[in-house]
Structures are given as structure tokens and as C-alpha cells.
Motif scaffolding. Structure first.
Motif, PDB file in Angstrom:
ATOM      1  N   ILE A   1       0.941  -1.204  -0.110  1.00 41.11           N
ATOM      2  CA  ILE A   1      -0.062  -0.005   0.057  1.00 41.11           C
ATOM      3  C   ILE A   1       0.721   1.199   0.125  1.00 41.11           C
ATOM      4  O   ILE A   1       0.572   2.290  -0.632  1.00 41.11           O
ATOM      5  N   VAL A   2       1.865   1.206   0.802  1.00 48.69           N
ATOM      6  CA  VAL A   2       2.926   2.548   0.956  1.00 48.69           C
ATOM      7  C   VAL A   2       3.485   2.827  -0.351  1.00 48.69           C
ATOM      8  O   VAL A   2       3.618   4.267  -0.833  1.00 48.69           O
ATOM      9  N   SER A   3       3.726   2.017  -1.352  1.00 49.40           N
ATOM     10  CA  SER A   3       4.118   2.228  -2.546  1.00 49.40           C
ATOM     11  C   SER A   3       3.218   2.937  -3.594  1.00 49.40           C
ATOM     12  O   SER A   3       3.672   4.162  -4.185  1.00 49.40           O
ATOM     13  N   THR A   4       1.980   2.405  -3.279  1.00 50.25           N
ATOM     14  CA  THR A   4       0.594   3.160  -4.218  1.00 50.25           C
ATOM     15  C   THR A   4       0.498   4.596  -3.418  1.00 50.25           C
ATOM     16  O   THR A   4       0.202   5.488  -4.172  1.00 50.25           O
ATOM     17  N   VAL A   5       0.738   4.617  -2.251  1.00 49.65           N
ATOM     18  CA  VAL A   5       0.732   5.969  -1.396  1.00 49.65           C
ATOM     19  C   VAL A   5       1.637   7.004  -2.030  1.00 49.65           C
ATOM     20  O   VAL A   5       1.158   8.205  -2.427  1.00 49.65           O
TER      21      VAL A   5
ATOM     22  N   PRO B   1      -4.383  -1.524  -7.346  1.00 48.58           N
ATOM     23  CA  PRO B   1      -3.036  -1.855  -7.979  1.00 48.58           C
ATOM     24  C   PRO B   1      -2.039  -2.927  -7.279  1.00 48.58           C
ATOM     25  O   PRO B   1      -1.286  -3.488  -7.881  1.00 48.58           O
ATOM     26  N   GLY B   2      -2.635  -3.555  -6.338  1.00 51.21           N
ATOM     27  CA  GLY B   2      -1.638  -4.595  -5.657  1.00 51.21           C
ATOM     28  C   GLY B   2      -2.265  -5.930  -5.657  1.00 51.21           C
ATOM     29  O   GLY B   2      -1.786  -6.799  -6.089  1.00 51.21           O
ATOM     30  N   SER B   3      -3.113  -6.107  -4.735  1.00 53.83           N
ATOM     31  CA  SER B   3      -3.647  -7.419  -4.627  1.00 53.83           C
ATOM     32  C   SER B   3      -4.933  -7.592  -5.273  1.00 53.83           C
ATOM     33  O   SER B   3      -5.354  -8.925  -5.530  1.00 53.83           O
ATOM     34  N   SER B   4      -5.444  -6.822  -6.248  1.00 56.91           N
ATOM     35  CA  SER B   4      -6.379  -7.343  -7.184  1.00 56.91           C
ATOM     36  C   SER B   4      -6.621  -6.398  -8.279  1.00 56.91           C
ATOM     37  O   SER B   4      -7.541  -5.647  -8.465  1.00 56.91           O
TER      38      SER B   4
END
Length: 408
Positions: free
Chosen positions: A103-107, A323-326
Motif C-alpha cells: 500500500i505504501v508504494s501506491t501512496v 493496483p496491488g492485491s486485485s
């Protein structure tokens, strides 16, 4: 000015509560008046006063309620394709998250993106959903993790509703992860973050009418039940309904917390203990199935589907587009996965993306069923039977949407 309109020559899957076999009506017709269903039934039972209305033949096609994606994260910057590669090489979701990914990378990507970039990216994903018959979409914040950027995400989500004929509901998900400025080697300041960002930001979002519900990520790598309850108490004080990411990776009893606060839904639920299902069921909350995340993360523990059936828990199905898990922007694919991954039936999957999804958003009786008084938000399919919607993978079955909803 005549506002009534007759649609005829179709097969209706009404998806009404309590109806068997999809609530199918063959050789059907329906009348729309002022954006609502005025009448629906068999062609040979059409009341005489409707026979001379302006009309359109649907040429025998299948008609269902417009589909509803009740759990998405459509607004975000960047992507996490590299993390996808890492997982394929053996890294777990938790390991990637603890190493500064997830999540932090998407943040970081979201904070660095302009409003226009966020809007254009979300529009592409929204258009993909609309192309599959979706007429209602829930969009969460949660990739800003500061008051400024969380509010910006909600404003972008609200903007989408002015650009497309689709109903959008927004959810405050600031309690999604700990932003990098609150994480340290010696202490993770979850409570400080709730005090500084989550609660005051929620108050501001509510004052600006930017939020329809409040969510959180209750997990061993995120927020505890005690911390989430502080957020829910504030949501209740503001008169906002709650939802919760619960029991995705471990059993933290988040679903019971959602039940305690009369939540609209608890989502994921792979690790929900079967002993807790009866208590959850009594709350009337919806269990939202997110098979895209289950598939992408290569999980093996399934939600307690049989217990949900036994205790009459409504099961929704959503994409969890993120963008990460789904990374899935196809509701029909999510429906297929709900059948193949979780052993739901095609009828349960369609109910999950119509009637039950509407309930998960507090929109029951308004959307998700073809019945008198409901909004005339419908999907017309080049299909003979509603099971085809879960059966075909990657097929373009939508012939058109019937939408009496104009952009805001």
C-alpha cells in the motif's frame, strides 16, 4: 411531455429477494416512468394503458439489473507490476508490505500524481466496469494517508460521477495503512495517525459532503480492532455507516466489530471463524466476497461459504479493483472467480453483484432488482440465460445499458 417508455420482447432476470431461478420472467416487458420501474411482467399481461406507449423491442435478449461493484479502490497512482513479479518468485504480501512495498508504494505514487492523472486513470477503470453493465460503483480513499491527499482522492471520485452516467458512492478509508512518516524502526504510531489524520480528516470529509461510508483495514499488518473501533465510534457520531476489510489474512474478529456497529458489510472474510458466522448473520451485514484478491495473492483458505448459506448471510461479489492485491476491472471476471474459487453458484454470483451488492451500499430497494419503484438502471445482454454471465470469461456480452441517470 411523455416520460413513460415501454421495453418489450425480453427475458427479465428480476433478482428479487425471495424469488427462485433468478426471478426469471420470459416473454417479458417493462415500463419506465421518470427513471423508475412503473410496471414489469409478461408481455401478455401488459395493462392496456401501456400498449400505446413509445416502445423498443429488445429482440429476446436477457435483461438484468445494472451490475454493482460495491468494493473498489479505483482512484490511485502508478501500479505494482513489479510486486506481482516478486510474489511469483515467492515473496508474500506481508513480506512485500513490511519491506516498504504494498500500500505504501501506491501512496507515494498517488501523492505524486496530479488530479488530472488520478482522474484519467480512474476513468479508464470506470469505463471498463461500465462496459460490463455496471451502473453503481463504490470508490474508497486510502492511498493518500494524509488529510490533504485523502480528501483529494474523494474529490476525484466525486468528479467521476459528473463525467459518466453512473452512481458513485465514496468511502473514507484513511485507516488503510500507516504512512511512511508515521512508521519508524522503534515504533509504529498507529494511534497517533488515527488522532492526527483519520479522525480529523473524517470530520472534514463529512463537513464537505465527500463521504458516504467509513471503512478500515483490520489486520495483523494494519489496524487492530481497538484502533478501528475508535474510527467507527466517530463515524457513528457523524451518522455515517461503516464497512470493514476483515479477516483477509488472519482472524482478528473484525467481522464481529462490524456487526457490533451494525455495519453495511464486512469484506474478504477468508479467515472468518465458522463459530462467528451466526453472530455476524444476526447483524444483517453483507459478506462481500473478493475473489480477485484471493486469486492474485494465490491464497488457499476460502471464506466459509456454506456457513453463510446456512445462516442466510447475503453474499455480495466485487472486484476490489486496486493496483496491488486485485488488479481487476472486470466485474464479470469477479463473478466467474466467485464460482470457480469459492464455489458460489452463478445465481449467487449474479445476486452478489446486483441485489446483495446494493444492500452492501445501503441501496436496497433502490438498485439491484427489477421491481416496481426501483431505479431503471438495467443491463441488456446478448445471452439466453443469466448463468452465461458467470460462465463466459472475457466475453463482451453487454448489448447496452439502459440508464435513466444523467451525469451530475
Amino acid at each position: 411531455m411523455q416520460t413513460d417508455f415501454l421495453y418489450k420482447d425480453c427475458t427479465l432476470a428480476t433478482m428479487e429477494q425471495g424469488a427462485n431461478n433468478y426471478g426469471l420472467i420470459e416473454n417479458a416487458a417493462f415500463v419506465v416512468s421518470a427513471g423508475r420501474i412503473l410496471w414489469r411482467g409478461k408481455m401478455n399481461e401488459l395493462p392496456a394503458e401501456y400498449t400505446k406507449l413509445e416502445s423498443e423491442s429488445l429482440e429476446g435478449r436477457l435483461v438484468t439489473p445494472a451490475l454493482i461493484d460495491c468494493h473498489t479502490h479505483l482512484v490511485f497512482g502508478g501500479n505494482r507490476a513489479q510486486e506481482f513479479e516478486q510474489r511469483l518468485k515467492g515473496a508474500s504480501y506481508s513480506e512485500i508490505s513490511k519491506a516498504g512495498g504494498g500500500i505504501v508504494s501506491t501512496v507515494n505514487a498517488t501523492r505524486n500524481a496530479s488530479d488530472e492523472e488520478l482522474l484519467n486513470g480512474a476513468l479508464k477503470r470506470l469505463d471498463a466496469l461500465i462496459s460490463e453493465g455496471v451502473g453503481v460503483v463504490e470508490i474508497k480513499s486510502g492511498y493518500g494517508l494524509s488529510i490533504e491527499h485523502e480528501l483529494r482522492m474523494l474529490r476525484v471520485a466525486r468528479k467521476l460521477a459528473t463525467l459518466r452516467p453512473v452512481k458513485i458512492l465514496t468511502t473514507w478509508l484513511a485507516a488503510h495503512a500507516l504512512p511512511p512518516e508515521y512508521a519508524g524502526k522503534n515504533a509504529n504510531r498507529f494511534d497517533d495517525y488515527i488522532d492526527d489524520v483519520v479522525i480529523p480528516g473524517l470530520r472534514q470529509a463529512a463537513s464537505e459532503n465527500l463521504v458516504d461510508a467509513v471503512d478500515g483495514f483490520c489486520e495483523n499488518i494494519a489496524f487492530s480492532c481497538v484502533q478501528i473501533e475508535r474510527v467507527f465510534a466517530e463515524a457513528s457520531a457523524l451518522g455515517l455507516p461503516i464497512k470493514l476489510h476483515a479477516e483477509q489474512l488472519s482472524d482478528q474478529k473484525g467481522a464481529l466489530l462490524a456487526a457490533k456497529y451494525n455495519g453495511l458489510s464486512a469484506d474478504h472474510l477468508e479467515y472468518l471463524a465458522e463459530d462467528d458466522v451466526p453472530t455476524f448473520a444476526k447483524s444483517g451485514a453483507v459478506a462481500v466476497m473478493l475473489p480477485g484478491a484471493f486469486y492474485t495473492l494465490n491464497e488457499s483458505k476460502q471464506p466459509p461459504i456454506e456457513s453463510f448459506r446456512l445462516h442466510a448471510v447475503d453474499m455480495a461479489v466485487a472486484t476490489d479493483c486496486n493496483p496491488g492485491s486485485s488488479p481487476i476491472s472486470s466485474i464479470l471476471t469477479a463473478m466467474n472467480m466467485a464460482c470457480t474459487q469459492f464455489s458460489m453458484t452463478p445465481e449467487e454470483a449474479l445476486a452478489g453483484s446486483t441485489r446483495c451488492a446494493a444492500k452492501a451500499l445501503g441501496l436496497q430497494n433502490e438498485y439491484g432488482e427489477v421491481k416496481v419503484g426501483a431505479h431503471a438502471e438495467l443491463a441488456v445482454w446478448d445471452a439466453a440465460h443469466p448463468a452465461e454471465l458467470s460462465y463466459w470469461i472475457g466475453a463482451s456480452l453487454l448489448q447496452k445499458r439502459i440508464s435513466h441517470q444523467e451525469p451530475s
